[in-house]
Write an enzyme that holds these catalytic residues in place. Sequence first.
Site, PDB file in Angstrom:
ATOM      1  N   ASN A 227       0.832  -1.217   0.000  1.00  0.00           N
ATOM      2  CA  ASN A 227       0.000   0.000   0.000  1.00  0.00           C
ATOM      3  C   ASN A 227       0.861   1.260   0.000  1.00  0.00           C
ATOM      4  OD1 ASN A 227      -3.062  -0.388   0.147  1.00  0.00           O
ATOM      5  ND2 ASN A 227      -2.302  -1.995   1.512  1.00  0.00           N
TER       6      ASN A 227
ATOM      7  N   MET B  19       0.814  -3.033  12.098  1.00  0.00           N
ATOM      8  CA  MET B  19       0.179  -4.091  12.891  1.00  0.00           C
ATOM      9  C   MET B  19       0.390  -3.879  14.394  1.00  0.00           C
ATOM     10  SD  MET B  19      -1.122  -5.636  10.431  1.00  0.00           S
ATOM     11  CE  MET B  19      -1.757  -7.166  11.055  1.00  0.00           C
ATOM     12  N   ARG B  20       0.022  -2.705  14.848  1.00  0.00           N
ATOM     13  CA  ARG B  20       0.204  -2.424  16.263  1.00  0.00           C
ATOM     14  C   ARG B  20      -0.887  -1.470  16.713  1.00  0.00           C
ATOM     15  NH1 ARG B  20       4.434  -2.912  19.961  1.00  0.00           N
ATOM     16  NH2 ARG B  20       4.295  -1.193  21.426  1.00  0.00           N
TER      17      ARG B  20
ATOM     18  N   HIS C 164      -8.313  -1.340   5.741  1.00  0.00           N
ATOM     19  CA  HIS C 164      -8.608  -2.642   6.343  1.00  0.00           C
ATOM     20  C   HIS C 164      -9.197  -3.577   5.280  1.00  0.00           C
ATOM     21  CE1 HIS C 164      -9.525  -5.498   9.480  1.00  0.00           C
ATOM     22  NE2 HIS C 164     -10.706  -5.676   8.902  1.00  0.00           N
TER      23      HIS C 164
ATOM     24  N   ASP D 193     -10.046   5.563  15.307  1.00  0.00           N
ATOM     25  CA  ASP D 193     -10.432   6.008  16.656  1.00  0.00           C
ATOM     26  C   ASP D 193      -9.806   5.049  17.665  1.00  0.00           C
ATOM     27  OD1 ASP D 193     -11.992   3.749  16.656  1.00  0.00           O
ATOM     28  OD2 ASP D 193     -13.920   4.805  16.616  1.00  0.00           O
TER      29      ASP D 193
ATOM     30  N   ASP E 293     -10.379  -1.032  14.385  1.00  0.00           N
ATOM     31  CA  ASP E 293     -11.024  -0.936  13.070  1.00  0.00           C
ATOM     32  C   ASP E 293     -12.460  -0.403  13.175  1.00  0.00           C
ATOM     33  OD1 ASP E 293      -8.695  -2.069  11.923  1.00  0.00           O
ATOM     34  OD2 ASP E 293      -9.400  -4.079  12.400  1.00  0.00           O
TER      35      ASP E 293
ATOM     36  N   GLU F 289      -7.496  -2.348  -2.623  1.00  0.00           N
ATOM     37  CA  GLU F 289      -6.877  -1.441  -1.639  1.00  0.00           C
ATOM     38  C   GLU F 289      -5.979  -0.429  -2.338  1.00  0.00           C
ATOM     39  OE1 GLU F 289      -4.889  -3.357   1.682  1.00  0.00           O
ATOM     40  OE2 GLU F 289      -6.300  -5.006   1.664  1.00  0.00           O
TER      41      GLU F 289
HETATM   42  C1  GRF Z   1      -3.316  -4.935   3.878  1.00  0.00           C
HETATM   43  O1  GRF Z   1      -4.107  -6.049   3.574  1.00  0.00           O
HETATM   44  C2  GRF Z   1      -4.095  -3.927   4.695  1.00  0.00           C
HETATM   45  O2  GRF Z   1      -5.458  -3.935   4.405  1.00  0.00           O
HETATM   46  C3  GRF Z   1      -3.873  -4.395   6.110  1.00  0.00           C
HETATM   47  O3  GRF Z   1      -2.560  -4.866   6.139  1.00  0.00           O
HETATM   48  C4  GRF Z   1      -2.172  -5.272   4.815  1.00  0.00           C
HETATM   49  C5  GRF Z   1      -0.925  -4.501   4.503  1.00  0.00           C
HETATM   50  O4  GRF Z   1      -0.354  -4.895   3.280  1.00  0.00           O
HETATM   51  N1  GRF Z   1      -4.124  -3.340   7.057  1.00  0.00           N
HETATM   52  P1  GRF Z   1       0.876  -4.087   2.688  1.00  0.00           P
HETATM   53  O5  GRF Z   1       1.971  -4.095   3.748  1.00  0.00           O
HETATM   54  O6  GRF Z   1       0.419  -2.688   2.392  1.00  0.00           O
HETATM   55  O7  GRF Z   1       1.281  -4.836   1.472  1.00  0.00           O
END
Ligand code: GRF
Length: 201
Positions: free
Chosen positions: A13, A89-90, A108, A140, A144, A173
Amino acid sequence: MRVAVMASGRGSNFQAIIDSADRGEIPHVAIEHLIVNNNKAYAIDIAKKHNINYTIIESKGKNRKDFDDEALKLLKAQKIEIIVLAGFMRILTPVFINTYKNKIINIHPSLLPSFPGAHAQRDAILHGAKISGCTAHLVDEGIDSGPIIMQDCVNINETDTEKSLARKILTLEHELFPKAIELLCSNKIELNGRNIIIKPD
Ligand code: GRF
């Protein structure tokens, strides 16, 4: 707007945002900094390749408050206005979230409020959902649970696995997230309770 991206892993992303910026699609977004919470995150290589400043704040063995204090100090020093969570992831502390109230955006991999949490694609498959997708939302204090900015959907077929669904959603995404970030950075987002109204041009 001065934007910092926070990531933990592969960074696809993050790459999609950079590509969108390079194509001139998100003129209000200036990607100033990347923060990662582990030194193995591939997002670091992406930052290097594109000459984007980055900082590794190791989260392993650190309590939430100390991590967030360190990140906040850096964000303030860099005069960051908007924070993009791109696979970060935190869980962030309420102090962090309230310092940047309604200025933090996350992507998400489900149609929230269905399937929040770390295994959204697996949960959708196990539940037998026929449609899933992705949600760009403000962050928030919950998991999620913040106001929804944009969503897009995909069909789930009988042959889909967690992996194939994740792949399909990821493509969405990469399209949706830069657009939602641009809306936030161009002040087009107005909050009415938890409903988001997109102001017209
Ligand atoms: C994605 O699936 C996003 O929706 C989630 O974590 C993943 C991150 O993927 N929050 P990347 O690191 O952007 O490839």
